[in-house]
Design a protein around this motif. Structure first.
Motif, PDB file in Angstrom:
ATOM      1  N   MET A  93       0.838  -1.200   0.000  1.00 18.61           N
ATOM      2  CA  MET A  93       0.000   0.000   0.000  1.00 18.61           C
ATOM      3  C   MET A  93       0.872   1.250   0.000  1.00 18.61           C
ATOM      4  O   MET A  93       1.869   1.308   0.719  1.00 18.61           O
ATOM      5  N   VAL A  94       0.480   2.255  -0.786  1.00 22.50           N
ATOM      6  CA  VAL A  94       1.212   3.524  -0.845  1.00 22.50           C
ATOM      7  C   VAL A  94       0.218   4.679  -0.831  1.00 22.50           C
ATOM      8  O   VAL A  94      -0.796   4.645  -1.538  1.00 22.50           O
ATOM      9  N   SER A 146     -17.450  22.315  -3.141  1.00 23.92           N
ATOM     10  CA  SER A 146     -16.246  23.140  -3.088  1.00 23.92           C
ATOM     11  C   SER A 146     -15.223  22.706  -2.048  1.00 23.92           C
ATOM     12  O   SER A 146     -14.107  23.226  -2.036  1.00 23.92           O
ATOM     13  N   GLU A 147     -15.553  21.767  -1.171  1.00 23.90           N
ATOM     14  CA  GLU A 147     -14.665  21.386  -0.075  1.00 23.90           C
ATOM     15  C   GLU A 147     -14.224  19.927  -0.216  1.00 23.90           C
ATOM     16  O   GLU A 147     -15.030  19.062  -0.535  1.00 23.90           O
ATOM     17  N   SER A 148     -12.949  19.683   0.037  1.00 16.87           N
ATOM     18  CA  SER A 148     -12.375  18.337   0.105  1.00 16.87           C
ATOM     19  C   SER A 148     -11.978  17.821  -1.266  1.00 16.87           C
ATOM     20  O   SER A 148     -12.620  18.123  -2.277  1.00 16.87           O
ATOM     21  N   ARG A 149     -10.887  17.035  -1.288  1.00 11.92           N
ATOM     22  CA  ARG A 149     -10.379  16.435  -2.529  1.00 11.92           C
ATOM     23  C   ARG A 149      -9.920  14.993  -2.267  1.00 11.92           C
ATOM     24  O   ARG A 149      -8.965  14.525  -2.865  1.00 11.92           O
ATOM     25  N   LEU A 150     -10.605  14.274  -1.407  1.00  8.18           N
ATOM     26  CA  LEU A 150     -10.141  12.976  -0.919  1.00  8.18           C
ATOM     27  C   LEU A 150     -10.071  11.909  -2.000  1.00  8.18           C
ATOM     28  O   LEU A 150     -10.900  11.862  -2.911  1.00  8.18           O
ATOM     29  N   SER A 151      -9.094  11.034  -1.860  1.00  2.00           N
ATOM     30  CA  SER A 151      -9.115   9.736  -2.518  1.00  2.00           C
ATOM     31  C   SER A 151      -8.663   8.705  -1.498  1.00  2.00           C
ATOM     32  O   SER A 151      -7.999   9.036  -0.505  1.00  2.00           O
ATOM     33  N   ALA A 152      -9.044   7.440  -1.723  1.00  2.00           N
ATOM     34  CA  ALA A 152      -8.761   6.404  -0.735  1.00  2.00           C
ATOM     35  C   ALA A 152      -8.796   5.029  -1.373  1.00  2.00           C
ATOM     36  O   ALA A 152      -9.521   4.797  -2.350  1.00  2.00           O
ATOM     37  N   CYS A 153      -8.006   4.105  -0.819  1.00  2.00           N
ATOM     38  CA  CYS A 153      -8.026   2.696  -1.199  1.00  2.00           C
ATOM     39  C   CYS A 153      -7.973   1.848   0.071  1.00  2.00           C
ATOM     40  O   CYS A 153      -7.293   2.221   1.040  1.00  2.00           O
ATOM     41  N   THR A 154      -8.674   0.720   0.085  1.00  2.00           N
ATOM     42  CA  THR A 154      -8.644  -0.191   1.231  1.00  2.00           C
ATOM     43  C   THR A 154      -8.330  -1.614   0.779  1.00  2.00           C
ATOM     44  O   THR A 154      -8.527  -1.976  -0.385  1.00  2.00           O
ATOM     45  N   ARG A 155      -7.869  -2.426   1.740  1.00  5.61           N
ATOM     46  CA  ARG A 155      -7.654  -3.857   1.540  1.00  5.61           C
ATOM     47  C   ARG A 155      -8.190  -4.599   2.753  1.00  5.61           C
ATOM     48  O   ARG A 155      -8.072  -4.131   3.896  1.00  5.61           O
ATOM     49  N   GLU A 156      -8.804  -5.736   2.511  1.00  3.32           N
ATOM     50  CA  GLU A 156      -9.273  -6.610   3.578  1.00  3.32           C
ATOM     51  C   GLU A 156      -9.426  -8.006   2.993  1.00  3.32           C
ATOM     52  O   GLU A 156      -9.290  -8.205   1.782  1.00  3.32           O
ATOM     53  N   HIS A 157      -9.700  -8.978   3.830  1.00  3.16           N
ATOM     54  CA  HIS A 157      -9.902 -10.350   3.375  1.00  3.16           C
ATOM     55  C   HIS A 157     -11.354 -10.752   3.559  1.00  3.16           C
ATOM     56  O   HIS A 157     -11.980 -10.410   4.571  1.00  3.16           O
ATOM     57  N   ALA A 191     -14.527 -13.791   3.645  1.00  2.00           N
ATOM     58  CA  ALA A 191     -14.717 -14.958   4.516  1.00  2.00           C
ATOM     59  C   ALA A 191     -13.860 -16.145   4.091  1.00  2.00           C
ATOM     60  O   ALA A 191     -13.534 -17.016   4.905  1.00  2.00           O
ATOM     61  N   GLN A 192     -13.490 -16.201   2.811  1.00  2.00           N
ATOM     62  CA  GLN A 192     -12.638 -17.289   2.312  1.00  2.00           C
ATOM     63  C   GLN A 192     -11.146 -16.934   2.355  1.00  2.00           C
ATOM     64  O   GLN A 192     -10.311 -17.704   1.883  1.00  2.00           O
ATOM     65  N   GLY A 193     -10.837 -15.805   2.941  1.00  4.53           N
ATOM     66  CA  GLY A 193      -9.443 -15.411   3.070  1.00  4.53           C
ATOM     67  C   GLY A 193      -8.846 -14.763   1.845  1.00  4.53           C
ATOM     68  O   GLY A 193      -7.630 -14.545   1.779  1.00  4.53           O
ATOM     69  N   ARG A 194      -9.674 -14.414   0.866  1.00  5.07           N
ATOM     70  CA  ARG A 194      -9.179 -13.788  -0.349  1.00  5.07           C
ATOM     71  C   ARG A 194      -9.052 -12.277  -0.162  1.00  5.07           C
ATOM     72  O   ARG A 194      -9.893 -11.659   0.477  1.00  5.07           O
ATOM     73  N   LEU A 195      -7.992 -11.694  -0.753  1.00  4.28           N
ATOM     74  CA  LEU A 195      -7.762 -10.261  -0.636  1.00  4.28           C
ATOM     75  C   LEU A 195      -8.786  -9.506  -1.476  1.00  4.28           C
ATOM     76  O   LEU A 195      -8.972  -9.786  -2.662  1.00  4.28           O
ATOM     77  N   LEU A 196      -9.456  -8.560  -0.848  1.00  2.00           N
ATOM     78  CA  LEU A 196     -10.474  -7.752  -1.506  1.00  2.00           C
ATOM     79  C   LEU A 196     -10.051  -6.288  -1.416  1.00  2.00           C
ATOM     80  O   LEU A 196      -9.740  -5.792  -0.323  1.00  2.00           O
ATOM     81  N   LEU A 197     -10.032  -5.603  -2.565  1.00  2.00           N
ATOM     82  CA  LEU A 197      -9.545  -4.237  -2.648  1.00  2.00           C
ATOM     83  C   LEU A 197     -10.667  -3.298  -3.067  1.00  2.00           C
ATOM     84  O   LEU A 197     -11.517  -3.661  -3.887  1.00  2.00           O
ATOM     85  N   ARG A 198     -10.653  -2.082  -2.500  1.00  5.21           N
ATOM     86  CA  ARG A 198     -11.659  -1.071  -2.851  1.00  5.21           C
ATOM     87  C   ARG A 198     -10.973   0.275  -3.042  1.00  5.21           C
ATOM     88  O   ARG A 198      -9.896   0.532  -2.482  1.00  5.21           O
ATOM     89  N   ALA A 199     -11.634   1.150  -3.789  1.00  4.67           N
ATOM     90  CA  ALA A 199     -11.071   2.482  -4.038  1.00  4.67           C
ATOM     91  C   ALA A 199     -12.181   3.458  -4.365  1.00  4.67           C
ATOM     92  O   ALA A 199     -13.250   3.083  -4.860  1.00  4.67           O
ATOM     93  N   ALA A 200     -11.921   4.730  -4.093  1.00  6.19           N
ATOM     94  CA  ALA A 200     -12.861   5.815  -4.413  1.00  6.19           C
ATOM     95  C   ALA A 200     -12.061   7.097  -4.565  1.00  6.19           C
ATOM     96  O   ALA A 200     -10.944   7.226  -4.050  1.00  6.19           O
ATOM     97  N   ALA A 201     -12.673   8.050  -5.277  1.00  7.40           N
ATOM     98  CA  ALA A 201     -11.972   9.314  -5.525  1.00  7.40           C
ATOM     99  C   ALA A 201     -12.955  10.468  -5.545  1.00  7.40           C
ATOM    100  O   ALA A 201     -14.160  10.302  -5.752  1.00  7.40           O
ATOM    101  N   ASN A 202     -12.410  11.646  -5.370  1.00  9.97           N
ATOM    102  CA  ASN A 202     -13.180  12.873  -5.271  1.00  9.97           C
ATOM    103  C   ASN A 202     -13.812  13.265  -6.608  1.00  9.97           C
ATOM    104  O   ASN A 202     -13.133  13.336  -7.626  1.00  9.97           O
TER     105      ASN A 202
END
Length: 613
Positions: free
Chosen positions: A431-432, A578-589, A591-602
């Motif tokens: 993650m970066v 007019s307020e905020s410029r967020l972006s974000a990414c997440t990682r979690e596993h 129920a089967q232990g598989r890596l699940l990734l998510r992302a969103a942007a402003n």
């Protein structure tokens, strides 16, 4: 909780990226698609941001980086904020008759740290070659990219300065003497040539290995032709700045040659299941941690994100944290490491929260960690500076004119702010988060031989002796740049961040709390109505102080605005997005232990995007 979003939250398993410009996000995703890891992707995307958002950052800028290495199972902070030149002391500026470091021009430069930070991370954690990660940026600079309207607004705002005084900038940003058209393909051939020369030189001197070539590139930048060209220009050029006079620069070859980025564990604070990580007291990141620590005691679960109770509590915590930033943050000899770390203790933060009541604070109130009395800079310096300053051509932040252009900055028909951000997570779980800035096109003149400008970050220091952020040779200024990283239940979970100068560590805590406390998904938390407070001296020249101003998006209901006014807030209603410029990414596993990734942007500004699969 609102379920409305402007776009979907991205979900994938191979990789995700989010950035303030769609070309940077897609560049990063392209690297992931071709087998690169998150470090390769973030570096390639970061260099693209220098090209496609030239009004907000550039090759001569800086970047703080937070990352999680899955191989090492640890998070790290990279300080890509360059140091003050050896000739840049408070006494040196006072000898020039100045009480503040100017906001534009050559005097406020620090060592341009972005290149060193990006390449150090690439060398130590990436897999791609120097040529491969620079290829997208070189291609856009050489062959063209669509110049967004916001960049054109920045050029319009300072075209008189370029035409009359900064002619090397006019040659780059006013081709054939004309303001470029929004959306038209725009090229930066000099910048492309600089990077192409750097790659050729590094490959020739790098011994045929990936890491050897990257090390050779670092030498080329900080001890080779780049450093020599910067030294020559800053030593010999005399250019107009915000003093209304012409000055040479202080940055020298030796300043470049002696600097390197530092890598350290980030600072952290816990909030329920989460551990929040930020860069050190050389950044404003600890202000985020202070707010989160205070808000552990605020009962936010009882106040929905669109209510006055939610806004008031976070706004008041921000006022206290930013007052502490003014009094205690920095790396100069006047800084107390013991006092700084005490700012993050639960006892201190609980006491600070007890100072928050039902009424909006009207006063600037820094705390006293370990019983030490806070010391503030002379804030009357702003009025004295403005009596003789030349504000016709801009101020310290990136500045933008409405189209058509306005006549004078003093008419306040301009708007300011912003920088860049990028987040990446790969299929391995690396993650970066990075917030590059500095060296924007209106900051200082283009160095003719290189095709880029150098940052003006030294304007964030004070000339008062003995403060934690007094300008000091060899010491980096305390920067507003502030990426974020979060663990959840001890596991790496989220990277996120935003442009916005002093607003970065106001928009980010509110976003995080909407997500962590109220369960909004990433896109919902980004899209929700946002705000910021002005209750401290601004970090950018001329550093004016405003108290108890709460600027909110007009999407808040009239009832909420009335409630905030009744609590004593000086409410200013801005545009709906007019307020905020967020972006974000997440990682979690799952129920089967598989890596699940998510992302969103402003969605604000119709520029930032998240991608993934």
């Amino acid at each position: 909780m609102s379920t409305f979003t402007t776009r979907p939250e991205i979900t994938g398993t191979h990789g995700v990226a989010a950035a303030t410009h769609w070309l940077a996000a897609q560049t990063a995703m392209g690297v992931l698609e071709r087998g690169g890891n998150a470090f390769d992707a973030a570096v390639a995307g970061g260099f693209v941001l220098q090209v496609v958002e030239p009004h907000l950052n550039g090759a001569g800028g800086e970047v703080p980086i937070l990352f999680w290495s899955e191989k090492d199972r640890r998070m790290q902070s990279v300080c890509g904020q360059g140091a003050a030149p050896a000739e840049a002391s408070a006494a040196a500026f006072r000898r020039l008759g100045l009480e503040q470091v100017p906001g534009i021009g050559l005097l406020p430069a620090t060592v341009p740290g972005a290149f060193g930070a990006w390449l150090t991370m690439l060398r130590d954690h990436g897999t791609w070659s120097l040529a491969d990660v620079l290829a997208p940026a070189i291609g856009y600079a050489r062959d063209g990219y669509p110049l967004i309207p916001r960049a054109v607004q920045a050029i319009v705002a300072v075209q008189a300065l370029f035409r009359e005084h900064w002619t090397s900038s006019a040659e780059v940003w006013l081709p054939d003497g004309q303001v470029p058209q929004p959306g038209a393909l725009f090229c930066q051939p000099r910048l492309a040539a600089t990077y192409e020369r750097l790659v050729r030189t590094a490959e020739s001197d790098g011994g045929g290995t990936r890491t050897g070539t990257i090390d050779a590139a670092l030498r080329c930048w900080y001890q080779g032709f780049v450093a020599r060209e910067i030294d020559n220009y800053y030593r010999t050029a005399q250019v107009r700045d915000t003093t209304g006079e012409r000055h040479a620069g202080l940055l020298r070859y030796d300043d470049m040659a002696q600097w390197q980025p530092t890598i350290e564990p980030p600072l952290t604070v816990d909030f329920g299941r989460y551990t929040l990580a930020k860069c050190g007291f050389w950044s404003q990141g600890p202000a985020f941690l202070e707010q989160i620590g205070m808000l552990r005691h605020a009962g936010l679960e009882q106040h929905a994100p669109h209510t006055a109770g939610f806004v008031h509590r976070i706004a008041e915590a921000a006022k206290l944290a930013m007052a502490d930033r003014l009094a205690w943050y920095g790396s100069a000899p006047g800084a107390s490491r013991e006092a700084q770390m005490a700012l993050l203790s639960d006892d201190y933060l609980r006491q600070r929260w007890m100072a928050v009541g039902d009424r909006a604070s009207q006063q600037l109130q820094p705390g006293s960690p370990l019983g030490q009395a806070p010391r503030l800079p002379d804030l009357d310096v702003v009025a004295r500076t403005l009596r003789t300053a030349d504000t016709r051509f801009g101020i310290g932040e990136p500045t933008f004119a409405a189209l058509p252009p306005v006549a004078e900055w003093a008419e306040r028909e301009v708007f300011v702010g912003d920088t860049c951000h990028i987040d990446v997570i790969d299929r391995h779980g690396n993650m970066v988060a990075a917030t590059p800035s500095g060296g924007w096109l209106s900051s200082s003149p283009v160095i003719p031989a290189l095709g880029f400008a150098v940052n003006t970050r030294l304007q964030m220091t004070w000339l008062d002796d003995g403060l934690p952020n007094t300008v000091t040779p060899g010491v980096p200024p305390c920067t507003t740049l502030s990426p974020s990283l979060a663990l959840r239940d001890g596991e790496p979970y989220m990277v996120f961040g935003t442009p916005g100068g002093d607003q970065q560590d106001q928009w980010s805590p509110a976003f995080f709390l909407r997500h962590a406390v109220h369960g909004m998904n990433l896109q919902e938390a980004i899209d929700a109505p946002a705000w910021h407070v002005d209750h401290f001296p601004a970090s950018f020249w001329p550093r004016t102080t405003t108290l108890n101003r709460l600027t909110v998006e007009s999407r808040f209901s009239p009832e909420v605005l009335d409630a905030l006014r009744a609590q004593g807030h000086d409410v200013k209603v801005g545009e709906p997005w007019s307020e905020s410029r967020l972006s974000a990414c997440t990682r979690e596993h799952d129920a089967q232990g598989r890596l699940l990734l998510r992302a969103a942007a402003n969605p604000r500004g119709m520029q930032g995007y998240a991608v993934g699969r």
